[in-house]
Design a protein around this motif. Structure first.
Motif, short mmCIF file in Angstrom:
data_model
loop_
_atom_site.label_atom_id
_atom_site.label_comp_id
_atom_site.label_asym_id
_atom_site.label_seq_id
_atom_site.Cartn_x
_atom_site.Cartn_y
_atom_site.Cartn_z
N LEU A 59 0.00 21.32 -1.84
CA LEU A 59 0.33 20.29 -2.82
C LEU A 59 0.14 21.22 -4.20
O LEU A 59 -0.97 21.94 -4.72
N ALA A 60 0.89 20.90 -5.75
CA ALA A 60 0.70 21.78 -6.67
C ALA A 60 0.14 20.78 -7.90
O ALA A 60 -0.32 19.63 -7.55
N THR A 61 -0.63 21.55 -8.42
CA THR A 61 -1.86 20.35 -9.62
C THR A 61 -1.24 19.88 -10.17
O THR A 61 0.14 19.52 -10.28
N GLY A 62 -1.54 17.82 -9.62
CA GLY A 62 -0.61 16.77 -10.32
C GLY A 62 0.07 16.22 -9.52
O GLY A 62 0.73 15.08 -10.22
N GLN A 63 0.58 16.78 -8.62
CA GLN A 63 1.15 16.36 -7.50
C GLN A 63 0.32 15.26 -6.64
O GLN A 63 -0.73 14.89 -6.14
N VAL A 64 1.43 13.99 -6.74
CA VAL A 64 0.86 12.64 -5.85
C VAL A 64 0.33 13.30 -4.67
O VAL A 64 2.04 13.38 -3.79
N LEU A 65 -0.14 12.45 -3.44
CA LEU A 65 -0.10 12.33 -2.46
C LEU A 65 0.80 11.66 -1.60
O LEU A 65 0.07 10.57 -1.89
N VAL A 66 1.74 11.63 -0.73
CA VAL A 66 2.13 10.94 -0.07
C VAL A 66 2.75 10.27 1.39
O VAL A 66 2.01 11.48 2.30
N PHE A 67 1.28 9.52 1.37
CA PHE A 67 0.89 9.21 2.96
C PHE A 67 2.59 8.24 3.42
O PHE A 67 3.02 6.94 2.66
N SER A 68 3.19 8.95 4.10
CA SER A 68 4.86 8.72 4.85
C SER A 68 5.10 7.26 5.63
O SER A 68 5.87 6.84 5.87
N ASN A 69 3.56 7.47 6.44
CA ASN A 69 3.64 5.90 7.63
C ASN A 69 2.46 4.91 7.66
O ASN A 69 1.64 5.48 7.99
N PRO A 70 3.01 3.96 7.42
CA PRO A 70 2.26 2.86 6.86
C PRO A 70 2.29 2.18 8.23
O PRO A 70 3.07 2.34 9.00
N LEU A 71 0.78 1.97 8.67
CA LEU A 71 0.68 1.04 10.19
C LEU A 71 1.12 -0.02 9.65
O LEU A 71 1.07 -0.51 10.63
N PHE A 72 0.81 -0.75 8.86
CA PHE A 72 0.87 -2.17 8.10
C PHE A 72 0.85 -1.67 6.98
O PHE A 72 0.44 -1.28 5.78
N ASN A 73 1.41 -3.10 5.99
CA ASN A 73 1.71 -2.57 4.55
C ASN A 73 1.92 -4.45 4.15
O ASN A 73 3.23 -4.36 3.52
N ILE A 74 0.81 -5.02 4.44
CA ILE A 74 1.13 -6.32 4.05
C ILE A 74 1.18 -6.07 2.54
O ILE A 74 0.15 -6.55 1.68
N GLY A 75 2.32 -7.16 2.08
CA GLY A 75 3.10 -7.38 0.46
C GLY A 75 3.33 -6.23 -0.28
O GLY A 75 3.18 -6.52 -1.33
N GLU A 76 3.77 -6.07 0.75
CA GLU A 76 4.41 -4.57 0.47
C GLU A 76 3.95 -3.82 -1.16
O GLU A 76 5.33 -3.68 -1.63
N ALA A 77 2.87 -3.47 -1.38
CA ALA A 77 2.34 -3.05 -2.88
C ALA A 77 2.23 -1.82 -2.59
O ALA A 77 2.63 -0.86 -3.51
N TYR A 78 2.55 -1.61 -1.23
CA TYR A 78 2.39 0.25 -1.08
C TYR A 78 3.49 1.06 -1.48
O TYR A 78 4.53 0.61 0.19
N ASP A 79 4.12 2.29 -2.11
CA ASP A 79 5.67 3.04 -1.67
C ASP A 79 5.38 4.33 -0.82
O ASP A 79 4.53 5.32 -1.73
N SER A 80 5.46 3.96 0.34
CA SER A 80 4.99 5.00 1.75
C SER A 80 6.23 6.43 0.96
O SER A 80 6.15 6.79 1.26
N GLY A 81 7.31 5.48 0.20
CA GLY A 81 7.91 6.65 -0.41
C GLY A 81 7.35 7.50 -1.34
O GLY A 81 7.77 8.62 -2.08
N ALA A 82 7.19 6.88 -2.61
CA ALA A 82 6.16 8.17 -3.99
C ALA A 82 4.79 8.19 -4.10
O ALA A 82 4.01 8.50 -4.50
N GLY A 83 4.14 7.49 -2.58
CA GLY A 83 2.78 7.33 -2.52
C GLY A 83 1.57 6.43 -3.18
O GLY A 83 0.81 6.82 -3.25
N ILE A 84 2.03 5.45 -4.20
CA ILE A 84 1.64 5.00 -4.99
C ILE A 84 1.29 3.18 -4.77
O ILE A 84 2.49 3.15 -4.15
N PHE A 85 0.16 2.97 -4.89
CA PHE A 85 0.52 0.97 -4.78
C PHE A 85 0.27 0.51 -6.27
O PHE A 85 0.06 1.16 -7.05
#
Length: 151
Positions: free
Chosen positions: A28-54
């Motif tokens: 990762l570069a300094t300032g880069q967001v960690l993206v966790f791409s594989n949701p086991l579950f995402n109730i409410g669809e609040a986590y964006d697995s493409g951007a890594g942002i809740f």
């Protein structure tokens, strides 16, 4: 704060929770967001697995946890970020001969549509994260209690 929580105890029926693993970019570069791409579950669809942002769908008190497994002799700095404020900063340094996993967590008040993510604070071109069946990094979060009418 206590008044807002007490006044709304019977109104909190919103369920928001996610758990994701598999870090997309392991160097990762300094300032880069960690993206966790594989949701086991995402109730409410609040986590964006493409951007890594809740993104908080409702104002409330949320619990977040991140589990990191690093290769041996790596060192890495990261922060839980809420918009432009650091929520939790954690320093991982490993100089030993074995890989190590560590967990960090935070309880955070988020207003509706506020965002939270994990950001690299000191980049590296080396692969940092292990990804094995017994050692896997993950990011999770859940709404603990909805807070209505909080300023």
């Amino acid at each position: 704060m206590q008044t807002y929580i007490t006044d709304n105890t019977s109104k909190s029926d919103t369920v928001v929770a996610f758990n994701a693993h598999t870090i997309v970019d392991k160097s990762l570069a300094t300032g880069q967001v960690l993206v966790f791409s594989n949701p086991l579950f995402n109730i409410g669809e609040a986590y964006d697995s493409g951007a890594g942002i809740f993104t908080a769908p409702v104002s409330g008190i949320y619990f977040f946890s991140a589990h990191f497994c690093l290769y041996n002799t790596r060192h890495w700095y990261y922060a839980f970020m809420k918009e432009n404020d650091v929520v939790v900063v954690k320093d991982l340094k490993y100089v030993g001969e074995t890989s190590v996993c560590e967990t960090a967590s935070a309880v955070v008040l988020l207003l509706q549509n506020e965002r939270l993510w994990i950001e690299c604070r000191s980049g590296s071109t080396d692969d940092q994260f292990l990804s094995a069946s017994k050692q896997r990094s993950s990011f999770s979060g859940a709404l603990l209690h909805r807070v209505n009418g909080y300023p």
